[in-house]
Write an enzyme that holds these catalytic residues in place. Structure first.
Site, PDB file in Angstrom:
ATOM      1  CE  LYS A 118      39.511  38.375  42.259  1.00 16.74           C
ATOM      2  NZ  LYS A 118      38.632  38.650  43.405  1.00 16.74           N
TER       3      LYS A 118
HETATM    4  P1  NAD Z   1      29.363  33.841  39.774  1.00 11.73           P
HETATM    5  O1  NAD Z   1      30.103  33.356  38.589  1.00 11.73           O
HETATM    6  O2  NAD Z   1      28.927  32.889  40.823  1.00 11.73           O
HETATM    7  O3  NAD Z   1      28.063  34.651  39.317  1.00 11.73           O
HETATM    8  C1  NAD Z   1      28.101  35.723  38.417  1.00 11.73           C
HETATM    9  C2  NAD Z   1      26.674  36.066  38.030  1.00 11.73           C
HETATM   10  O4  NAD Z   1      26.705  37.220  37.180  1.00 11.73           O
HETATM   11  C3  NAD Z   1      25.991  34.976  37.214  1.00 11.73           C
HETATM   12  O5  NAD Z   1      24.617  34.956  37.534  1.00 11.73           O
HETATM   13  C4  NAD Z   1      26.182  35.436  35.776  1.00 11.73           C
HETATM   14  O6  NAD Z   1      25.192  34.916  34.893  1.00 11.73           O
HETATM   15  C5  NAD Z   1      26.052  36.928  35.954  1.00 11.73           C
HETATM   16  N1  NAD Z   1      26.714  37.687  34.911  1.00 11.73           N
HETATM   17  C6  NAD Z   1      27.954  37.512  34.409  1.00 11.73           C
HETATM   18  N2  NAD Z   1      28.195  38.403  33.456  1.00 11.73           N
HETATM   19  C7  NAD Z   1      27.076  39.177  33.388  1.00 11.73           C
HETATM   20  C8  NAD Z   1      26.722  40.277  32.601  1.00 11.73           C
HETATM   21  N3  NAD Z   1      27.573  40.762  31.711  1.00 11.73           N
HETATM   22  N4  NAD Z   1      25.469  40.819  32.800  1.00 11.73           N
HETATM   23  C9  NAD Z   1      24.615  40.329  33.713  1.00 11.73           C
HETATM   24  N5  NAD Z   1      24.918  39.286  34.493  1.00 11.73           N
HETATM   25  C10 NAD Z   1      26.137  38.728  34.319  1.00 11.73           C
HETATM   26  O7  NAD Z   1      30.294  34.994  40.378  1.00 11.73           O
HETATM   27  P2  NAD Z   1      30.287  35.564  41.867  1.00 11.73           P
HETATM   28  O8  NAD Z   1      31.280  34.779  42.646  1.00 11.73           O
HETATM   29  O9  NAD Z   1      28.888  35.708  42.321  1.00 11.73           O
HETATM   30  O10 NAD Z   1      30.958  36.990  41.630  1.00 11.73           O
HETATM   31  C11 NAD Z   1      30.185  38.130  41.270  1.00 11.73           C
HETATM   32  C12 NAD Z   1      30.957  39.387  41.633  1.00 11.73           C
HETATM   33  O11 NAD Z   1      31.222  39.393  43.035  1.00 11.73           O
HETATM   34  C13 NAD Z   1      32.324  39.545  40.960  1.00 11.73           C
HETATM   35  O12 NAD Z   1      32.577  40.901  40.750  1.00 11.73           O
HETATM   36  C14 NAD Z   1      33.272  39.005  42.002  1.00 11.73           C
HETATM   37  O13 NAD Z   1      34.589  39.525  41.844  1.00 11.73           O
HETATM   38  C15 NAD Z   1      32.624  39.512  43.267  1.00 11.73           C
HETATM   39  N6  NAD Z   1      32.969  38.799  44.495  1.00 11.73           N
HETATM   40  C16 NAD Z   1      32.897  37.444  44.588  1.00 11.73           C
HETATM   41  C17 NAD Z   1      33.217  36.822  45.789  1.00 11.73           C
HETATM   42  C18 NAD Z   1      33.138  35.322  45.973  1.00 11.73           C
HETATM   43  O14 NAD Z   1      33.577  34.840  47.023  1.00 11.73           O
HETATM   44  N7  NAD Z   1      32.607  34.568  45.033  1.00 11.73           N
HETATM   45  C19 NAD Z   1      33.622  37.576  46.887  1.00 11.73           C
HETATM   46  C20 NAD Z   1      33.666  38.954  46.784  1.00 11.73           C
HETATM   47  C21 NAD Z   1      33.333  39.547  45.571  1.00 11.73           C
END
Ligand code: NAD
Length: 426
Positions: A118
């Site tokens: 990561k």
């Molecule tokens: P992103 O940046 O696209 O979206 C994050 C979302 O969460 C946004 O809508 C943001 O406004 C919201 N957010 C952030 N902080 C917040 C808070 N404190 N309270 C409420 N909402 C909040 O990120 P993502 O890629 O969708 O990732 C989200 C989660 O999924 C993370 O834990 C990430 O590690 C995990 N994840 C992502 C992927 C990927 O490929 N992008 C894959 C597996 C897991």
């Protein structure tokens, strides 16, 4: 129900131990059940390599700001290191370690030939211009360049980064290594990205929910669902659940939260977010705080934002029948126990959101062969992997009488441990 809210943002709780130590509580339970010897446990627990870099960036106002960046390679026994890069104000070494270790167990569980890694940069991308983000990303790529490589370590997007960030990394890396699309996944399709990668973690989440809904007897059709986080993962999960006939009663993002007991039109929420940058203020909805959302009567609660949002303080209030961990590590170990005691099923992160790394592996394979697959083929492979992993986890749940999380860690850790032995590390 009358909803009134002032503070809408979910704050990851500060706990006595680090996120990395918390993940290791889950790891240790699995290691104990697998009866791994202490040396193997230590080898599997600790990251193989960690890099911390200083990133000077000229900001638009002409001043120089220095950011901290990290890349942690947790375990590479099963293949090249693989894992996303996070841009977030709270990104620190321990968080990145925790997320890297989750990637190791996730790749093992889903059975793809990758290790776990990561990256993170401590910054707030929402306050930075595109030019600043571009310059920061190039500095970061230069900083971690000695340890990444198409067959060594392949970054991807995560919280706060996206396909554009991956395009900048690929460009920066290719300047010294030649055209190298395989250095990152989650790129724009025009640059060798895979169709279906953007939707994959959300789609995989829904594939797991379809399987679990059948076994748990809680149909998705008509189910009341709340989704925290409306970014890449949460918005796709919400969109596809809407297609399954679920009622998305609450949605939140960092700008606020919205509630409608009759169901929110997810397409309208997406358009509203595109216009205003947040779901807050969506017509025909009431305002809802994260705290209030957590306490709703629901069939499925889907945290899809940041870690540690379900903790000792709010777990006792949760009334959802199932918690679906689309985010990484949204539940602290204490909260996990509380939910278990309340009889709430938790579908764990390393299973639920593995769709991202599954399609990343497909993208990487397409890059190695300079091929471009069709969406139907990508989604078919994704479905096969998610169904297979779910079935294996469910089998262990039934066989050993453990929770879904314990079962997922048993499978993931078990696969990595057996490769470590085969390779003769110990
Ligand atoms: P992103 O940046 O696209 O979206 C994050 C979302 O969460 C946004 O809508 C943001 O406004 C919201 N957010 C952030 N902080 C917040 C808070 N404190 N309270 C409420 N909402 C909040 O990120 P993502 O890629 O969708 O990732 C989200 C989660 O999924 C993370 O834990 C990430 O590690 C995990 N994840 C992502 C992927 C990927 O490929 N992008 C894959 C597996 C897991």
């Amino acid at each position: 129900m009358a909803i009134s809210a002032t503070a809408t943002e979910a704050k990851p709780v500060k706990t006595k131990i680090s996120t990395f130590d918390e993940v290791n509580i889950f790891f240790d339970k699995a290691a104990e059940r697998l009866d791994l010897d202490n040396g193997v446990r230590e080898l599997l627990r600790q990251p193989w390599r960690e890099l911390e870099v200083s990133l000077p960036v000229r900001m638009d106002d002409g001043k120089i700001r220095v950011f901290r960046g990290y890349r942690v390679q947790h375990n590479g026994a099963r293949g090249p290191f693989k894992g996303g890069i996070r841009y977030h104000p709270d990104a620190d070494k321990n968080e990145v370690r925790a997320l890297a270790s989750l990637m190791t167990w996730k790749s093992g569980l889903i059975d793809i030939p990758f290790g776990g890694a990561k990256g993170g940069v401590q910054c707030d991308p929402r306050t930075m211009s595109e030019g600043e983000l571009n310059r920061l990303t190039r500095r970061y790529t230069l900083g971690i360049e000695p340890i990444i490589g198409v067959n060594e370590d392949i970054p991807a997007p995560d919280l706060g980064t996206n396909a554009q960030t991956m395009a900048w990394i690929m460009d920066a890396y290719s300047q010294t290594h030649g055209y190298s699309p395989g250095i990152v996944t989650g790129k724009p399709v025009e640059l060798g990205g895979s169709v279906g990668r953007d939707a994959a973690p959300g789609r995989g989440t829904v594939y797991v929910m379809i399987e679990a809904a059948r076994d748990l007897g809680i149909p998705l059709e008509g189910a009341r669902v709340a989704v925290q986080g409306f970014g890449q993962v949460g918005s796709w999960a919400a969109r596809l659940l809407h297609e399954q006939g679920s009622k998305i009663v609450a949605l939140t993002d960092i700008g606020g939260g919205v509630y409608n007991p009759n169901g929110i039109d997810v397409r309208l929420a997406l358009l509203h977010q595109l216009d205003t940058g947040t779901v807050a203020g969506l017509p025909d909805t009431d305002k809802i705080s994260s705290k209030e959302m957590m306490a709703l009567e629901l069939e499925y609660l889907v945290p899809a934002a940041v870690e540690r949002v379900i903790h000792e303080g709010n777990a006792p209030n949760i009334k959802a029948k199932v918690v679906v961990e689309a985010a990484n590590h949204p539940t602290t170990p204490e909260a996990d126990q509380i939910l278990m005691d309340k009889g709430i099923t938790v579908l764990p992160d390393i299973l639920v959101n593995a769709g991202g790394v599954v399609v990343s592996e497909l993208e990487w394979t397409q890059n190695l062969y300079q091929h471009q697959w069709e969406l139907s083929r990508v989604n078919e492979e994704l479905l096969k992997k998610m169904k297979g992993a779910y079935a294996r986890v469910r089998e262990v749940v039934e066989l050993k009488g453990v929770s879904y999380r314990e079962a997922a860690f048993l499978v993931g850790v078990g696969r990595v441990a057996s490769v470590v032995k085969l390779r003769g590390f110990i």
